[in-house]
Design a protein around this motif. Structure first.
Motif, PDB file in Angstrom:
ATOM      1  N   SER B 200      23.149 -52.748  -9.198  1.00  0.00           N
ATOM      2  CA  SER B 200      23.505 -52.954  -7.713  1.00  0.00           C
ATOM      3  C   SER B 200      23.628 -51.521  -7.227  1.00  0.00           C
ATOM      4  CB  SER B 200      24.616 -53.954  -7.429  1.00  0.00           C
ATOM      5  OG  SER B 200      25.744 -53.454  -8.205  1.00  0.00           O
ATOM      6  N   SER B 201      24.179 -50.595  -7.812  1.00  0.00           N
ATOM      7  CA  SER B 201      24.390 -49.137  -7.555  1.00  0.00           C
ATOM      8  C   SER B 201      22.980 -48.497  -7.234  1.00  0.00           C
ATOM      9  CB  SER B 201      25.364 -48.432  -8.675  1.00  0.00           C
ATOM     10  OG  SER B 201      24.912 -47.186  -8.884  1.00  0.00           O
ATOM     11  N   MET B 202      21.975 -48.730  -8.165  1.00  0.00           N
ATOM     12  CA  MET B 202      20.863 -48.446  -7.958  1.00  0.00           C
ATOM     13  C   MET B 202      20.072 -48.721  -6.659  1.00  0.00           C
ATOM     14  SD  MET B 202      18.820 -46.182  -9.673  1.00  0.00           S
ATOM     15  CE  MET B 202      17.045 -45.781  -9.451  1.00  0.00           C
ATOM     16  N   ALA B 229      17.469 -40.846  -6.113  1.00  0.00           N
ATOM     17  CA  ALA B 229      18.250 -42.275  -6.388  1.00  0.00           C
ATOM     18  C   ALA B 229      19.029 -42.200  -7.670  1.00  0.00           C
ATOM     19  CB  ALA B 229      17.161 -43.378  -6.328  1.00  0.00           C
ATOM     20  N   LEU B 230      18.543 -41.916  -8.864  1.00  0.00           N
ATOM     21  CA  LEU B 230      19.187 -42.012 -10.079  1.00  0.00           C
ATOM     22  C   LEU B 230      20.360 -41.250 -10.120  1.00  0.00           C
ATOM     23  CD1 LEU B 230      18.750 -43.346 -12.455  1.00  0.00           C
ATOM     24  CD2 LEU B 230      17.576 -41.764 -13.609  1.00  0.00           C
ATOM     25  N   LEU B 234      23.901 -43.140 -10.701  1.00  0.00           N
ATOM     26  CA  LEU B 234      24.663 -42.995 -11.818  1.00  0.00           C
ATOM     27  C   LEU B 234      26.176 -42.466 -11.704  1.00  0.00           C
ATOM     28  CD1 LEU B 234      22.032 -41.681 -14.491  1.00  0.00           C
ATOM     29  CD2 LEU B 234      22.800 -43.920 -14.175  1.00  0.00           C
ATOM     30  N   ILE B 235      26.600 -42.079 -10.623  1.00  0.00           N
ATOM     31  CA  ILE B 235      27.818 -41.702 -10.392  1.00  0.00           C
ATOM     32  C   ILE B 235      28.855 -42.672 -10.684  1.00  0.00           C
ATOM     33  CG2 ILE B 235      29.691 -41.140  -8.431  1.00  0.00           C
ATOM     34  CD1 ILE B 235      27.464 -39.428  -7.236  1.00  0.00           C
ATOM     35  N   PRO B 236      28.822 -44.014 -10.398  1.00  0.00           N
ATOM     36  CA  PRO B 236      29.474 -44.956 -10.799  1.00  0.00           C
ATOM     37  C   PRO B 236      29.555 -44.965 -12.435  1.00  0.00           C
ATOM     38  CG  PRO B 236      28.273 -45.873  -9.195  1.00  0.00           C
ATOM     39  CD  PRO B 236      27.704 -44.516  -9.621  1.00  0.00           C
ATOM     40  N   VAL B 237      28.912 -44.621 -12.976  1.00  0.00           N
ATOM     41  CA  VAL B 237      28.927 -44.866 -14.759  1.00  0.00           C
ATOM     42  C   VAL B 237      30.064 -44.515 -15.138  1.00  0.00           C
ATOM     43  CG1 VAL B 237      27.852 -43.974 -16.663  1.00  0.00           C
ATOM     44  CG2 VAL B 237      26.424 -44.838 -15.160  1.00  0.00           C
ATOM     45  N   VAL B 238      30.887 -43.417 -14.662  1.00  0.00           N
ATOM     46  CA  VAL B 238      32.104 -42.968 -15.105  1.00  0.00           C
ATOM     47  C   VAL B 238      33.021 -44.047 -15.061  1.00  0.00           C
ATOM     48  CG1 VAL B 238      33.924 -41.177 -14.828  1.00  0.00           C
ATOM     49  CG2 VAL B 238      31.514 -40.788 -14.323  1.00  0.00           C
ATOM     50  N   THR B 239      33.238 -44.779 -13.747  1.00  0.00           N
ATOM     51  CA  THR B 239      34.037 -45.817 -13.529  1.00  0.00           C
ATOM     52  C   THR B 239      33.715 -46.864 -14.431  1.00  0.00           C
ATOM     53  OG1 THR B 239      33.529 -45.381 -11.235  1.00  0.00           O
ATOM     54  CG2 THR B 239      35.072 -47.182 -11.577  1.00  0.00           C
ATOM     55  N   ILE B 240      32.440 -47.152 -14.753  1.00  0.00           N
ATOM     56  CA  ILE B 240      31.836 -48.298 -15.688  1.00  0.00           C
ATOM     57  C   ILE B 240      32.451 -48.276 -16.961  1.00  0.00           C
ATOM     58  CG2 ILE B 240      30.114 -49.087 -16.658  1.00  0.00           C
ATOM     59  CD1 ILE B 240      28.353 -48.769 -14.102  1.00  0.00           C
ATOM     60  N   VAL B 241      32.141 -46.693 -17.572  1.00  0.00           N
ATOM     61  CA  VAL B 241      32.784 -46.606 -18.965  1.00  0.00           C
ATOM     62  C   VAL B 241      34.071 -46.846 -18.969  1.00  0.00           C
ATOM     63  CG1 VAL B 241      33.171 -44.559 -20.512  1.00  0.00           C
ATOM     64  CG2 VAL B 241      31.183 -44.772 -19.292  1.00  0.00           C
ATOM     65  N   GLY B 242      35.099 -46.657 -17.916  1.00  0.00           N
ATOM     66  CA  GLY B 242      36.508 -47.099 -17.936  1.00  0.00           C
ATOM     67  C   GLY B 242      36.726 -48.345 -17.900  1.00  0.00           C
ATOM     68  N   SER B 301      38.377 -38.247 -12.653  1.00  0.00           N
ATOM     69  CA  SER B 301      37.177 -37.570 -12.983  1.00  0.00           C
ATOM     70  C   SER B 301      36.052 -38.174 -11.802  1.00  0.00           C
ATOM     71  CB  SER B 301      36.449 -37.928 -14.281  1.00  0.00           C
ATOM     72  OG  SER B 301      36.646 -39.370 -14.538  1.00  0.00           O
ATOM     73  N   TYR B 302      36.296 -39.501 -11.492  1.00  0.00           N
ATOM     74  CA  TYR B 302      35.501 -39.883 -10.532  1.00  0.00           C
ATOM     75  C   TYR B 302      35.721 -39.063  -9.108  1.00  0.00           C
ATOM     76  CZ  TYR B 302      33.327 -43.648  -7.596  1.00  0.00           C
ATOM     77  OH  TYR B 302      32.445 -44.201  -6.799  1.00  0.00           O
ATOM     78  N   ARG B 303      36.705 -38.902  -8.738  1.00  0.00           N
ATOM     79  CA  ARG B 303      37.006 -37.927  -7.510  1.00  0.00           C
ATOM     80  C   ARG B 303      36.342 -36.502  -7.811  1.00  0.00           C
ATOM     81  NH1 ARG B 303      41.205 -39.608  -4.063  1.00  0.00           N
ATOM     82  NH2 ARG B 303      41.496 -37.411  -3.399  1.00  0.00           N
ATOM     83  N   TYR B 304      36.398 -36.142  -9.048  1.00  0.00           N
ATOM     84  CA  TYR B 304      36.063 -34.835  -9.275  1.00  0.00           C
ATOM     85  C   TYR B 304      34.409 -34.757  -9.089  1.00  0.00           C
ATOM     86  CZ  TYR B 304      35.308 -30.195 -11.453  1.00  0.00           C
ATOM     87  OH  TYR B 304      34.936 -29.178 -11.790  1.00  0.00           O
ATOM     88  N   ILE B 305      33.824 -35.816  -9.700  1.00  0.00           N
ATOM     89  CA  ILE B 305      32.286 -35.965  -9.776  1.00  0.00           C
ATOM     90  C   ILE B 305      31.730 -36.122  -8.610  1.00  0.00           C
ATOM     91  CG2 ILE B 305      30.413 -37.076 -10.807  1.00  0.00           C
ATOM     92  CD1 ILE B 305      32.108 -37.684 -13.213  1.00  0.00           C
ATOM     93  N   ASP B 306      32.319 -37.023  -7.569  1.00  0.00           N
ATOM     94  CA  ASP B 306      31.703 -37.531  -6.512  1.00  0.00           C
ATOM     95  C   ASP B 306      32.167 -36.533  -5.458  1.00  0.00           C
ATOM     96  OD1 ASP B 306      30.483 -38.563  -4.181  1.00  0.00           O
ATOM     97  OD2 ASP B 306      30.913 -40.727  -4.791  1.00  0.00           O
ATOM     98  N   PRO B 307      31.409 -35.434  -4.786  1.00  0.00           N
ATOM     99  CA  PRO B 307      32.092 -34.721  -3.537  1.00  0.00           C
ATOM    100  C   PRO B 307      32.228 -35.566  -2.300  1.00  0.00           C
ATOM    101  CG  PRO B 307      29.748 -34.161  -4.344  1.00  0.00           C
ATOM    102  CD  PRO B 307      30.008 -35.151  -5.146  1.00  0.00           C
TER     103      PRO B 307
END
Lengths: 291, 315
Positions: B200-202, B229-230, B234-242, B301-307
């Motif tokens: 869904s994120s893709m 796109a990719l 893939l930004i939400p992957v961090v959240t997904i790992v959590g 880290s999510y805030r850090y990664i996603d400007p």
């Protein structure tokens, strides 16, 4: 904007829009029917042991279509009666959690202040525990039995309803129809029950459907671990636990109850996902089904 | 950014205090007296003298709130008390068990990401194709499958019918042979959840204006998907790992019990069964702290990664 727009009947009439919702609802109907008519459908007693007929494989004897367990009890009958337990525990846990959660969430969101802070801190604290750890500790320490499992799962489940209810109230509170009601002199209790509650029905139905799947799965897991239903009750998780001792020689004792759990959980997940798609226009946009 | 981190940590304090009260008091709902349970001889008789001595030694004779304060004070000094059964420090048990759980979680996490990322991306690109439908049906099944059942089925197939892998156990410190089946069992459920999220994120990324712009410019489809796109998907992957971490931690209770894996999940089940209260409290506090910390790190880290999120709050 009429509150009925997102209400229950509206959802039911739109159910056919989603294939997964239709499939899920059909399977759930079948499970409910087998639970209600378990006494009529069962070929044998679910709890009566008959040691002479122990460990019969499925499809070998007409008297026991799905075979028997280590005490000679009919597997088919136990599976049918097991549906009663799983559905009952799902309905009880989801019903109580949703009621408690919604009441606390609406009050927290509507009143704000200290009441809000206190309730939400409890929600945060509960969500800080990994849920199954909390559930096994509560269920294990309260003593074995289905009531302990129900209490343990309610202790976890209410939080999500409280969060959603509070969030909706916070956004609804500022909207025109609530303000007009207030300026017309409506009491808080009237606004909460007549204006706020009808508007959170739709998200709560989705949550409750997915919650049924989660509760059935978790209750089966707790019973599997030995904390839930006690013998001779026919419960799917407990059947699986008793059967796994014979996994080498009689794998059907492991396979069949697990299949029953999976079908029930899958059905509620399908229905819940389908309902969410119907209710969330953004997602429908993405799938290109609706403009 | 530092303000945000400080704010988050300060917000955690009341929550953690509440968690500690719950962890401490939960065991007092339980019927049965640990002193009596543990001092029961093999003949079923209870020796009142040894019960008294045990209570005295473990501080069980003091009022509850005093017991809580002593416990909290010890906790803040890193002392989780002693196991009633083994008489060894609870922390030592937890440390050993955590090592096993960590090993299993890491392998399961890699396994689940290795399955979920490619499948999620392909499903999104080939939306509504037979492949997409198959993947999503598979994901629905994976989410709904009880992990204890999957574990037993894998055991049946690979351990008994094919006789390829050991049915259960930790082997020589959790070697590869022994870790495969529990890791697949744990990883499947989280792979299913992850694949759906990535899909869904893709899809969301593919629906953005910049994708249309890139296509309109005549950029090749490979670059549109791979570069534009990719990267965003893939930004939400961090959240997904959590999220996965919570999923794996919860799953470990059942999976470790089935496979006889000596981790935290099995430790807490064993401790509940013998009513080793200190151990139960210790496990609860440890696991919850772990869970809270991972969530905090994920948020930061999510805030850090996603400007986009960073600028929104800075501006």
């Amino acid at each position: 904007m009429k509150p009925q727009d997102s209400g229950f009947m509206h959802l039911v009439t739109r159910l056919e829009e989603s294939r997964s919702a239709t499939i899920g609802a059909t399977i759930i109907l079948l499970i409910c029917l087998s639970a209600v008519f378990a006494p009529q459908l069962s070929p044998n007693s679910p709890t009566k042991a008959c040691l002479a007929d122990r460990l019969i494989s499925p499809f070998t004897e007409q008297k026991y279509p799905l075979g028997t367990d280590h005490l000679g009890r009919c597997i088919l009958s136990r599976l049918l009666y097991g549906a009663r337990i799983s559905l009952a525990i799902g309905i009880v846990v989801v019903g109580i959690s949703a009621t408690v959660g919604i009441v606390l969430g609406v009050v927290a969101g509507y009143r704000g202040g200290l009441i809000d802070t206190t309730i939400m801190r409890f929600v945060d604290a509960t969500l800080s525990f990994p849920s199954i750890f909390l559930a096994v500790v509560i269920a294990g320490l309260l003593g074995r039995g289905l009531a302990s499992v129900a209490i343990a799962l309610i202790a976890i489940e209410w939080t999500s309803y409280a969060r959603v209810a509070r969030g909706s109230v916070l956004s609804l509170k500022e909207q025109g129809f609530v303000e007009s009601a207030r300026s017309l002199g409506a009491r808080d209790s009237y606004i909460m029950t007549r204006h706020i509650l009808p508007n959170i029905v739709a998200p709560v139905i989705v949550m409750a459907t997915l919650g049924m799947a989660y509760v059935i799965l978790s209750a089966a897991a707790l019973s599997f671990l030995g904390f839930g239903s006690q013998p001779p009750t026919a419960e799917w998780g407990a059947m699986l636990n008793a059967g796994r001792v014979y996994i080498r020689t009689e794998p059907h004792l492991t396979i069949l109850p697990g299949l029953a759990i999976m079908i029930a959980v899958l059905a509620f997940n399908l229905l819940g996902d389908g309902l969410r798609d119907i209710l969330d226009p953004r997602q429908i946009d993405q799938n290109g089904n609706s403009a | 950014m530092i303000d945000y981190i400080l704010k988050r940590i300060l917000q955690l304090i009341p929550v953690l205090l509440l968690v500690s009260v719950v962890s401490f008091s939960i065991i007092y709902f339980a019927p049965g007296d640990p002193a009596e349970t543990l001092c029961t001889g093999p003949d079923g008789n209870v020796n009142p003298d040894s019960v008294e001595k045990f209570r005295d030694k473990m501080g069980l004779d003091k009022p509850l709130h005093i017991q809580y304060l002593i416990w909290l004070n010890n906790l803040l000094h890193g002392d989780l008390g002693y196991s009633y059964r083994s008489q060894k420090p609870v922390f030592n048990h937890i440390k050993t068990a955590f090592r096993a759980t960590f090993k299993l979680s890491v392998v399961s996490l890699f396994l689940s990401l290795a399955i979920a990322i490619p499948l999620g991306i392909i499903s999104a690109i080939k939306q509504n194709s037979p492949l997409d439908v198959t993947c999503m049906v598979g994901a629905s099944l994976g989410v709904s499958m009880p992990n204890f059942w999957l574990g037993l089925l894998l055991m049946l197939l690979f351990g008994i019918y094919l006789d390829l892998l050991p049915v259960a156990g930790y082997g020589d410190g959790g070697d590869l042979e022994h870790i495969i089946l529990p890791a697949i069992t744990l990883g499947t459920g989280s792979a299913a959840v992850t694949a759906r999220l990535i899909r869904s994120s893709m899809l969301e990324a593919l629906g953005q204006d910049y994708i249309q712009t890139a296509r309109a410019k005549g950029v090749s489809e490979r670059v549109v998907i791979g570069k534009h796109a990719l990267k965003n998907a893939l930004i939400p992957v961090v959240t997904i790992v959590g999220l996965n971490f919570g999923y794996l931690l919860n799953g470990s209770v059942v999976v470790e019990t089935i496979f006889g894996w000596p981790g935290l999940g099995r430790l807490i089940i064993d401790s509940i069964n013998i009513r080793d209260y200190m151990m139960i409290q210790g496990c609860m506090v440890f696991v919850t702290l772990l869970f809270v910390l991972v969530n905090l790190i994920v948020d930061i880290s999510y805030r850090y990664i996603d400007p986009r999120i960073r600028y929104e709050t800075a501006g």
